[in-house]
Every structure is written in C-alpha cells, then in structure tokens.
Design a protein around this motif. Structure first.
Motif, short mmCIF file in Angstrom:
data_model
loop_
_atom_site.label_atom_id
_atom_site.label_comp_id
_atom_site.label_asym_id
_atom_site.label_seq_id
_atom_site.Cartn_x
_atom_site.Cartn_y
_atom_site.Cartn_z
N ALA A 62 28.65 68.70 71.45
CA ALA A 62 28.44 69.85 72.72
C ALA A 62 29.41 69.63 73.74
O ALA A 62 29.82 70.63 74.28
N ALA A 63 29.26 68.37 74.42
CA ALA A 63 30.26 68.15 75.44
C ALA A 63 31.71 68.44 75.15
O ALA A 63 32.26 69.05 76.07
N MET A 64 32.02 67.91 73.83
CA MET A 64 33.68 67.88 73.56
C MET A 64 33.97 69.51 73.35
O MET A 64 35.17 69.90 73.75
N LEU A 65 32.83 70.30 72.98
CA LEU A 65 33.42 71.67 72.62
C LEU A 65 33.59 72.36 73.90
O LEU A 65 34.61 73.33 74.18
N GLU A 66 32.92 71.72 74.74
CA GLU A 66 33.29 72.54 76.39
C GLU A 66 34.53 72.14 76.87
O GLU A 66 34.90 72.76 77.60
N ASN A 67 34.86 71.01 76.25
CA ASN A 67 36.10 70.35 77.04
C ASN A 67 37.37 70.60 76.06
O ASN A 67 38.55 70.20 76.44
N GLY A 68 37.29 71.35 74.80
CA GLY A 68 38.40 71.65 73.98
C GLY A 68 38.80 70.63 73.06
O GLY A 68 39.82 70.74 72.26
N THR A 78 20.29 62.59 77.95
CA THR A 78 20.36 62.16 79.26
C THR A 78 21.70 61.37 79.53
O THR A 78 22.41 61.50 80.65
N ALA A 79 22.04 60.56 78.45
CA ALA A 79 23.19 59.53 78.65
C ALA A 79 24.52 60.41 78.69
O ALA A 79 25.30 60.12 79.47
N ILE A 80 24.58 61.39 77.82
CA ILE A 80 25.78 62.19 77.58
C ILE A 80 25.93 63.11 78.90
O ILE A 80 27.05 63.18 79.60
N ALA A 81 24.52 63.65 79.27
CA ALA A 81 24.68 64.32 80.58
C ALA A 81 25.16 63.53 81.82
O ALA A 81 26.06 63.94 82.62
N PHE A 82 24.82 62.37 81.90
CA PHE A 82 25.15 61.43 82.96
C PHE A 82 26.69 61.18 82.92
O PHE A 82 27.29 61.36 84.31
N THR A 83 27.21 61.00 81.72
CA THR A 83 28.55 60.94 81.68
C THR A 83 29.39 61.90 82.08
O THR A 83 30.45 61.99 82.92
N VAL A 84 29.02 63.32 81.53
CA VAL A 84 29.50 64.47 81.94
C VAL A 84 29.65 64.92 83.56
O VAL A 84 30.56 65.35 84.38
N GLU A 85 28.44 64.55 83.98
CA GLU A 85 28.32 64.75 85.40
C GLU A 85 28.70 64.03 86.39
O GLU A 85 29.50 64.41 87.47
N VAL A 104 31.80 54.53 80.05
CA VAL A 104 30.20 54.41 80.20
C VAL A 104 29.52 53.97 79.30
O VAL A 104 29.89 54.04 77.93
N LEU A 105 28.82 52.79 79.62
CA LEU A 105 28.13 51.86 78.85
C LEU A 105 26.74 52.40 78.48
O LEU A 105 26.19 52.52 79.65
N ALA A 106 26.16 52.45 77.33
CA ALA A 106 24.88 52.68 77.27
C ALA A 106 24.14 51.66 76.13
O ALA A 106 24.64 51.01 75.31
N GLY A 107 22.77 51.42 76.62
CA GLY A 107 22.00 50.29 75.78
C GLY A 107 20.63 50.19 76.43
O GLY A 107 20.41 51.03 77.54
N ARG A 108 19.89 49.43 75.60
CA ARG A 108 18.55 49.25 76.10
C ARG A 108 18.41 48.06 77.05
O ARG A 108 17.39 48.18 77.78
N LYS A 121 41.14 58.43 79.60
CA LYS A 121 39.95 59.18 78.64
C LYS A 121 38.60 58.52 79.14
O LYS A 121 38.53 57.24 79.46
N VAL A 122 37.81 59.64 79.17
CA VAL A 122 36.30 59.23 79.64
C VAL A 122 35.85 58.89 78.32
O VAL A 122 35.65 59.74 77.35
#
Length: 256
Positions: free
Chosen positions: A132-138, A76-83, A38-42, A11-12
């Motif tokens: 939005a990303a999960m809707l694309e993935n079902g 941007t962070a979610i787009a990075f993950t999906v890309e 995928v880790l995100a933070g400041r 699982k991503v």
C-alpha cells in the motif's frame, strides 16, 4: 565509495526481525550501501543497540518495537516509516522462528500455531502495508525471507517447512499481482546460516551441525552477511527485471 557505486543510495528500507542474525546483518549491509534503515522487531534492547551502531557509522537509522505477527503492529511500523521519512522504497520481511525438531505426528498444536503466525501471517501483514505504501510512491522492491525449507523437505520440521513454502507462495502471488505497478517481490532461500534459530537447533540436537555441513557442497555454514548481501542486490535498482524469483543462498544444497 561514491554514491554511484552504492546499491541502495538514499533508499528508505524497512527490515523485520532486525535485532539479530540475518536481520541485523541486513541493517548493517543496507546502511553501508547508502540506505536509510528502519529496524523492527520484538526486542527493544537489541534494536536500540544495532540502531546506535549504525548511527555511529554515519547512517540514518531508526527503530520501532513491533511484533509483525499482529496486524496492527505491522500497520503501525510501516506508518512510522512513512511518517518519519516520507516514503517506503524497499522492505525485507525477515522475521521468523524455527520451532522444535519433532516428528510430525508428535508436534504440538501450539508449536504449529506459533510458527505459522510469525512466519506466514507476519509476512502477510507486512506485505499488505508495504505494498500500500509503495503504491503511493510509484513502486518499490520487497524481499521475503524463506528458506531451503521452502524448496525442499527438512526432516522433523513440518510446520517450519510448511510456513516457508507458504512464504514462497505469497512471494510469487504478490510479484504477479503488482508487477505492472512497479513493485518487485522476490524471496531468498537461505541454507544453514549462523542465526539464533540454527544455533539453537544445533545446541538442542547434537550432531545436527555436522550433518548440515555434510549435506552442503561448500561444506560450511553461511554467515548472516552473506544472505544480507544477496537481499541488498535484490532490493537494488541493479535487478530491475527480476520479480517472483526465489534465490537459494545455500552453498549448493538444493542442487543435489
């Protein structure tokens, strides 16, 4: 351990506030359970250190520096993950701050604003793009990090309590709206946990830690990993009929 025994095989997963505390613990637990993380933070130094640790253990892991209180950063962070990985299966919206322990009538406006921006808008920003990303993935699964302060009052912490109640509201609203789309949304409500927020609170408020222990039936503070284990289960396929729930992980605190 075989793949069949793992909670999150393949699982991503995306984690905010992942450089320390509960977020870093979640990254380690998710990776151990077979996830791509995928880790995100400041704080790039912290994200890089945890990511390298995961890679050395054999996990697939990446990071992106992002202040998710900013809408564009969350996008941007979610787009990075999906890309990078082709999809998003699971997300843990963990980033949050505590603020000062101050009576409501003395609380500064900037403290209120900072807490609400991170704890509420940060979750809102991430939910929008994760869904939005999960809707694309079902479909997919999301867990938001609330707090026992999202279920009951905590003295001299009104903005924090308000923000964590708002996280509960966002969780229930999103769960209801997207259940038929195959997206589950739940929340955890940690009790006193050895995160940076609580360590800072204890340092600035002598006696607070002992008080917290006395108010917890188990009489102790949770390790971040104990919260992360619950999150991993909520994100896994082993909780398929659970959505809109707020799960206290608090040593029995809210039962009193």
């Amino acid at each position: 351990m075989t793949t069949a025994n793992l909670l999150l095989p393949g699982k991503v997963t995306f984690i905010t506030g992942a450089g320390s505390g509960i977020g870093a613990a979640a990254a380690r637990v998710f990776a151990r359970e077979g996830a791509t993380v995928v880790l995100a933070g400041r704080r790039e130094d912290r994200l890089a250190a945890v990511t390298e640790e995961l890679r050395e253990s054999g996990a697939e892991a990446s990071y992106i520096v992002a202040d998710v209180a900013r809408p564009e950063a969350a996008r941007t962070a979610i787009a990075f993950t999906v890309e990078k990985y082709g999809r998003l299966d699971a997300a843990f919206n963990n980033a949050g701050i505590g603020g000062d322990r101050t009576p409501l009538h003395l609380m500064a406006d900037d403290v209120y604003d900072a807490i609400m921006e991170t704890n509420v808008r940060g979750v809102w920003n991430c939910l929008r793009h994760e869904i939005a990303a999960m809707l694309e993935n079902g479909g997919g699964a999301i867990v938001n990090n609330s707090s026992v302060g999202g279920l009951v009052a905590i003295p001299a912490a009104a903005p924090y309590v308000a923000s964590k109640h708002a996280v509960v509201g966002l969780t229930r609203a999103a769960a209801d709206e997207y259940a038929r789309e195959g997206i589950r949304v739940n929340a955890v409500a940690p009790g006193t946990t050895r995160s940076e927020i609580t360590v800072d609170w204890f340092a600035r408020n002598p006696g607070l830690e002992a008080t917290a222990h006395s108010m917890t039936p188990q009489g102790r503070t949770a390790a971040p990993e104990e919260i992360a284990e619950t999150v991993a289960w909520l994100l896994s396929d082993r909780s398929p009929f659970l959505t809109g729930a707020v799960v206290p992980v608090d040593g029995g605190f809210v039962n009193q």
